[in-house]
Structure formats: C-alpha cells, structure tokens
Scaffold this active site. Structure first.
Site, short mmCIF file in Angstrom:
data_model
loop_
_atom_site.label_atom_id
_atom_site.label_comp_id
_atom_site.label_asym_id
_atom_site.label_seq_id
_atom_site.Cartn_x
_atom_site.Cartn_y
_atom_site.Cartn_z
N CYS A 145 0.83 -1.21 0.00
CA CYS A 145 0.00 0.00 0.00
C CYS A 145 0.86 1.26 0.00
O CYS A 145 1.93 1.30 0.61
CB CYS A 145 -0.88 0.03 1.23
N ARG A 156 4.53 0.21 -6.30
CA ARG A 156 4.56 -0.66 -5.12
C ARG A 156 3.59 -1.82 -5.26
O ARG A 156 3.66 -2.78 -4.48
CB ARG A 156 4.20 0.16 -3.87
N TRP A 195 -3.11 -2.68 -1.48
CA TRP A 195 -2.79 -4.05 -1.87
C TRP A 195 -3.52 -4.93 -0.86
O TRP A 195 -3.19 -4.94 0.32
CB TRP A 195 -1.27 -4.26 -1.81
N ASN A 227 -1.36 1.50 5.96
CA ASN A 227 -0.49 0.49 5.35
C ASN A 227 -0.09 -0.47 6.48
O ASN A 227 0.30 -0.02 7.54
CB ASN A 227 0.75 1.19 4.78
N GLY A 228 -0.24 -1.78 6.26
CA GLY A 228 0.12 -2.74 7.31
C GLY A 228 -1.10 -3.55 7.73
O GLY A 228 -2.10 -3.59 7.00
N GLU A 236 16.78 -17.57 -10.00
CA GLU A 236 16.35 -16.19 -10.26
C GLU A 236 15.68 -16.10 -11.65
O GLU A 236 14.67 -15.41 -11.81
CB GLU A 236 17.56 -15.25 -10.16
N LYS A 254 11.93 -14.74 -12.22
CA LYS A 254 11.61 -13.61 -13.11
C LYS A 254 10.52 -14.00 -14.10
O LYS A 254 9.58 -13.26 -14.33
CB LYS A 254 12.84 -13.17 -13.92
N GLU A 271 7.01 -14.47 -12.39
CA GLU A 271 6.30 -13.32 -11.85
C GLU A 271 5.79 -12.37 -12.91
O GLU A 271 4.76 -11.73 -12.71
CB GLU A 271 7.10 -12.60 -10.76
N HIS A 294 17.74 -36.68 -10.16
CA HIS A 294 17.15 -37.17 -8.91
C HIS A 294 15.63 -36.94 -8.87
O HIS A 294 15.05 -36.92 -7.80
CB HIS A 294 17.85 -36.53 -7.71
N LYS A 338 5.73 -4.26 -4.68
CA LYS A 338 7.17 -3.98 -4.78
C LYS A 338 7.86 -4.17 -3.44
O LYS A 338 8.94 -4.71 -3.37
CB LYS A 338 7.37 -2.55 -5.29
C1 F6R Z 1 11.37 -10.45 -7.40
C2 F6R Z 1 11.36 -9.49 -6.33
C3 F6R Z 1 11.15 -9.96 -4.94
C4 F6R Z 1 12.04 -9.18 -3.96
C5 F6R Z 1 11.71 -9.57 -2.52
C6 F6R Z 1 12.58 -8.85 -1.52
O1 F6R Z 1 11.61 -9.86 -8.65
O2 F6R Z 1 11.51 -8.31 -6.55
O3 F6R Z 1 11.37 -11.34 -4.83
O4 F6R Z 1 13.37 -9.45 -4.25
O5 F6R Z 1 10.36 -9.25 -2.25
O6 F6R Z 1 12.45 -7.46 -1.63
P1 F6R Z 1 13.52 -6.51 -1.01
O7 F6R Z 1 14.79 -6.69 -1.78
O8 F6R Z 1 12.96 -5.12 -1.16
O9 F6R Z 1 13.69 -6.91 0.42
#
Ligand code: F6R
Length: 612
Positions: free
Chosen positions: A2, A27, A74, A98-99, A482, A486, A489, A505, A607
């Site tokens: 949020c 975000r 959110w 927020n929270g 990773e 990517k 998501e 395995h 985000k």
């Molecule tokens: C994936 C992504 C998330 C963040 C994770 C941690 O593309 O962005 O997996 O890496 O939520 O976020 P931070 O780095 O802000 O703690």
C-alpha cells in the site's frame, strides 16, 4: 505494498494526491482512493483496480479542498473492491493505512454496533475508535493518543479530521512513513518517491512515532511501552530522490529501462568499493573482524535471497568462511541457533521487507553483529543495522527486481573479497585479478545488452510453453532460480530452477518434447558437467537455450545441438553470475511483452512487502 500520501496544501489537493499515487503505483496495488476536506466535511472517491478507474470517478464527481489523503491498496483483509478501498471514514475522521491491525476483530467488538462497519478491512475499526473518542469531546490529538495503545500489529497511517483544515495526524509502527516539509505546506508519504516533486525536505518517522502536522510544521511524539506518548525531535534531511528519476525515458517499461541501466549502476556501486587503477578493494570499516567470525548467516527474501546464495558460494570459496542462507520468513521462526560472535547479513532492495526485518531483529536478539546490503539508505533495515553497504541502483520501480539484484551481487563480490583478504585466503595477485574482473563488469554488461534483439527472438519459444526449466551449477544455480522467478512473476508461465546435478534425482521426469530448458553454463571448472546435463536434456527432446561464452558454445556444439544459443563475453568465473543474470532478465521481459502481461505491475505482486 500500500502507498500513502497526505497533503496540507495551498492548492487543490485532489490532482496532487493523484499525482502522488501515480508515483506509488510501482509498489503494487489493486484499488485506490482519496479523501479531502470540502467546506469542513470529509468527502472521498474510491475505485477498484488501477488509478485510471479512480481518475474516471473523479472526472464524474470532482473533489475540491486543499487538504487530503490518498492511498493505493494491496489487499490483505477483504477483497479488492470499492468498499474495502481506503480512505475509510466516519463523519469525523478519514484514514489511510499500510500494514495489518492484528487485533482488529477484538477491536470491532469493542466498538460494538456491527452495522457501523461498511468494509471487511482491518483498517476501518481504527476510524471508528478515533471517531468514538471524538464523539466524547476529545480533540483529534487526544483521540489518536487514546487509540494508538489499543492497536496491535504493524502499521503506518495518516488521518484527516472534519472541521480541521489545518491538521493531519500520522503514525508509524512497523511500516515506513515520512513527513515532507514544504513552504507553508506539509505532506506525508509512505516513501520519498511519493513526495519527490513536492519537497526535498523529509523527516522519516521512527518506530513508535506519531506526528501532528500543521501547515507550519510537525510535532512528533513517541509512544512508550507504558502506553504514554512523549515529545521527540527527529532530523529533517534533504533527500536525493528526484521526480526526474522516476520517468521511463524512451523505454516501454520501467523493467526494460532498469535492465538497461545495469552497466551504469553496477559501475556506480563498484566505484564505492573498488580502486581499479591500483587493483585494490576497500570496504568502509566493518564492525567485526572477519578473521574472528565463526559463521555468516545471510537472510533475505525472493530475488535478494538468490543474491545471498551467490554470496554464500563466494564467501565460502574465497574466504573459507562457513555461510548459511535462509529466507527471512524461515530464519525468524525456525529458532536457528546463531553462534557467539557471528555475523548476520541482510539483503534488501527496499530495506523494508517485513520478513527480512524480523529476521534481522531475531539475529540481533541472538547477539549477532548486523550488516545489511540495501538500496535505500533511510530504510528501516539500514537504520537497524550495525553497518550498511549501499547498492547504488537508484529507485527501482518495476516490481520485478533487476538492477537491484546485480548491484547486490556486486557488493557481495566486494564483501567476499574483503573477507578473504582479512582472513589471509586471498593473495595480492588473485586480489588484483578479481578486482580487474569486477572492474570489467560494467563494460561486459553493456555487451550483453547488445543481444537484446536476439533474446527477444528466442522469447517466442518460451512464450508458447506451459513449463520452463532453468539449470546451472555453482553460482549458476542461484541464477537459474532467479531466472525461473523472473519468468513466473511477469509472464505467469510455470518455471522451475534447479541445480543441474539434481535433475537426475527426479525433475528430469518432466522433460519431454519441446520443453524449454535454459542452461546457465559459463566456461570454467563446472562446464563439462553442465554440458553433459545439456546432452541429457537434448536427448529427451528438451529445447535447450544455452548461455555460455564463445569457448563454451564451441565445445557444446561438438556434444549436442542446443535449440538456441546466447553468447556472453568470456570472463573470470567469479563475476559470471552478475553477467548471466542479464540475459535471463531480458528473456523473461520479452516473454512477458509477447504475452501482453502488465510487466511493471504484475498481478498479485507488490514492490515492497511490508506485511508477513
Ligand atoms: C522479485 C522481487 C522480490 C524481492 C523480494 C525482496 O523480482 O523483486 O522477490 O526481491 O520481495 O524485496 P527486497 O529486496 O525489497 O527486500
């Protein structure tokens, strides 16, 4: 997650609130709303979905007034619809939050009359509690002062009050909140980006702070454990974040722009740690002696945790220092024993991720020295650490992390070298060679970006797939994880990352005709083993997308024919994971563009994940 904006201004608030919400879109959110004071009365507009919907509502029914609050939500408690969107309001008070208010059920019972509640959220109860105190004749400050000790959970909120054009009250416990100081105007924002065009003078509230803001300034109080508030002084700082930093330039998406910024931001990050002319590396004074540390415990979430995994390989290989990596949400609950004198390292782009922050607090209670790698110097994780190593990625707006990841790797590479030097496991010649390899990374990263069009053409095969596999060995393994993250998501295609040696395995059962398999295979000590895994994939009909350097590609062709090749520059295997991260980002990006998804704000994602 949020986003919050609050304005006590001299001009119409609604357009400025919408502008602030636009800057908070990155975000992640699924509904939005604003409330202003119109002739002393609270009026609000809310809409499910993107800000365009809210803008349409405002076109039909504009909101006047110079004081107001805005929110991108959110969803946590209650589906994303208009009724659950913030601001929540009574006749006397409106709140954006927020929270999570964890004891909201109990508080609803305390409020009594269930017919008062118009939403399923945890937030609305706070408006009713404050409203009830106001109805008893308390002032807004007194009402908030009485309400705050009743709330359990993590939150940041901002409120406006009917009949009080010159007042906003905000509070912070767990979720960040900043006050912006203008010329005869005051602001609240959940981050500096929200406030960027409004003011550069910012004060970050500390845990437990709440602030009474009027046009000429703010009075800040801290809620003590005894439930009483006492005045505190907080510094007002100039922020470096500017409105200009958050444009897309000539790129279609923030993610594309951020991928292409990597040569520059890796260079900026290296600049703080490396002297390429002398082939030496210096870290700012660490609060520990690496030679005496028995163990490093790394914790982070998502992409940042994969950076941590690469860091583990580097620290163990170069510095011979035992290192463990745990995702934040596991470390804090599995009662991990942490050794006396140990170092705990936390990695976070935002510096606000709740699971990482709570893992940090767990490690602190266990007596560890706390080091963090963050991108936001004023963030909570940075402030609660004993020492901070900054990435210089600049604001990362695309929800999928790209440049934050490669700059985290850059700092971890420097850290591993510094540990190795201090522990006597890195001689001067090898230090100079690794420093030279690191110094080359920005230039090499620019070369990798030249393959953009070629990678876009390969993305077609990935876009049509139901499942995609990513594999690598050594530091190529976290890059495979990773890569899969990517792709999942932003393209919503099912993807898995594996250590290539693990395929036999079990997971190899899933390889059949035309399943894309992305192989991370820089030439180096592990190349031959990875190449034999490629043969196993090709012989089962897998469409291998093979990432290697010229030497590796040539060797591979003598063994099996991959479906597609992506040629990367030949570099020291030490820095390979930083470069191999880039083509997997581009592959995910182009696949998502082909699939027509919302690349910068993928569904269900936020985000900065500031709740558990
Ligand atoms: C994936 C992504 C998330 C963040 C994770 C941690 O593309 O962005 O997996 O890496 O939520 O976020 P931070 O780095 O802000 O703690």
């Amino acid at each position: 997650m949020c986003g919050i904006i609050g304005i006590l201004g001299k001009q119409e608030a609604a357009p400025r609130l919408m502008d602030g919400l636009k800057r908070l879109e990155y975000r992640g959110y699924d509904s939005a709303g604003i409330a202003t004071l119109v002739n002393g009365r609270i009026d609000r507009r809310r809409a499910e979905g993107k800000l365009d919907n809210l803008a349409r509502v405002l076109e039909g029914e504009p909101l006047t007034g110079t004081a107001g609050i805005g929110h991108t939500r959110w969803a946590t408690h209650g589906v994303p619809n208009e009724a659950n969107a913030h601001p929540h309001a009574t006749d006397h008070v409106a709140i954006v939050h927020n929270g999570i208010i964890e004891n909201y059920q109990e508080l609803r019972e305390r409020v009594g009359d269930p017919s008062l509640f118009l939403s399923e959220t945890d937030t609305e109860v706070v408006a009713h509690l404050v409203g009830a105190y106001l109805a008893q004749g308390l002032s807004p400050e007194e009402a908030v002062d009485c309400t705050l000790p009743l709330l359990e959970g993590a939150f940041a909120f901002v409120m406006i009050f009917a009949g009080h054009h010159d007042l906003m009250i905000g509070a912070r416990r767990g979720s960040p909140l900043a006050i912006g100081y203008g010329e005869g105007e005051m602001f609240f924002g959940s981050d500096a980006l929200a406030l960027a065009p409004l003011t550069k003078r910012i004060c970050y509230l500390e845990e437990g702070d709440w602030a009474v803001v009027r046009p000429d300034g703010a009075t800040i109080r801290q809620l003590g454990e005894d439930g009483r508030s006492r005045p505190v002084e907080r510094a007002v700082r100039e922020t470096a974040v500017s409105g200009a930093m958050i444009g897309k330039g000539n790129y279609r998406h923030f993610m594309e722009k951020e991928i292409h910024e990597q040569p520059a931001v890796i260079g900026d990050t290296l600049h703080s740690y490396l002297n390429p002319a002398e082939g030496t590396l210096t870290l700012p004074g660490l609060p520990i002696d690496p030679a005496a540390v028995p163990k490093v415990t790394i914790s982070a979430c998502g992409t940042a945790s994969y950076a941590g995994m690469v860091g583990k390989y580097w620290i163990e290989q170069l510095a011979r220092l035992p290192t463990e990596v745990d995702i934040g949400s596991e470390l804090r609950y599995r009662e991990t024993p942490l050794p006396e004198g140990g170092l705990a390292l936390f990695i976070s782009q935002s510096g606000e991720t709740m699971d990482t922050l709570e893992a940090l607090r767990y490690a602190k209670r266990a007596g560890q020295t706390i080091l963090s790698i963050v991108n936001v110097p004023e963030s909570t994780i940075a402030r609660e650490s004993d020492a901070v190593l900054l990435t210089q990625a600049g604001p990362e707006i695309g929800v999928a992390s790209t440049k934050a990841f490669t700059t985290q790797l850059t700092v971890l590479a420097a850290l591993a070298m510094a540990f190795a030097k201090a522990r006597g496991t890195l001689d001067r010649t090898r230090e100079a060679a690794l420093a030279a390899a690191l110094a080359e990374v920005p230039g090499r990263a620019a070369e990798v970006l030249n393959h953009d069009a070629h990678i876009a053409s390969i993305a077609r095969a990935v876009a049509d797939a139901r499942d995609v596999f990513y594999m690598g060995r050594g530091t190529g393994y976290p890059i495979a994880l990773e890569g899969a993250l990517k792709l999942k998501e932003i393209s919503y295609i099912h993807a898995e990352g594996y250590a290539a040696g693990e395929m036999k395995h079990g997971p190899i059962a899933l390889i059949e005709e035309d399943v894309p398999v992305v192989m991370i295979a820089p030439s180096g000590p592990l190349f031959d083993k990875t190449a034999s895994n490629v043969q196993e994939m090709v012989s089962r009909g897998g469409k291998v997308i093979f990432l290697s350097d010229a030497e590796g590609l040539t060797r591979m062709r003598t063994m099996a024919k991959p479906f597609a090749e992506i040629e990367l520059p030949k570099v020291d295997p030490f820095v390979a994971p930083i470069l191999y991260a880039i083509p997997i980002q581009l592959l995910a990006y182009h696949t998502a563009v082909l699939k027509g998804t919302d690349v910068d704000q993928p569904r269900n994602l936020a985000k900065s994940v500031t709740v558990e």
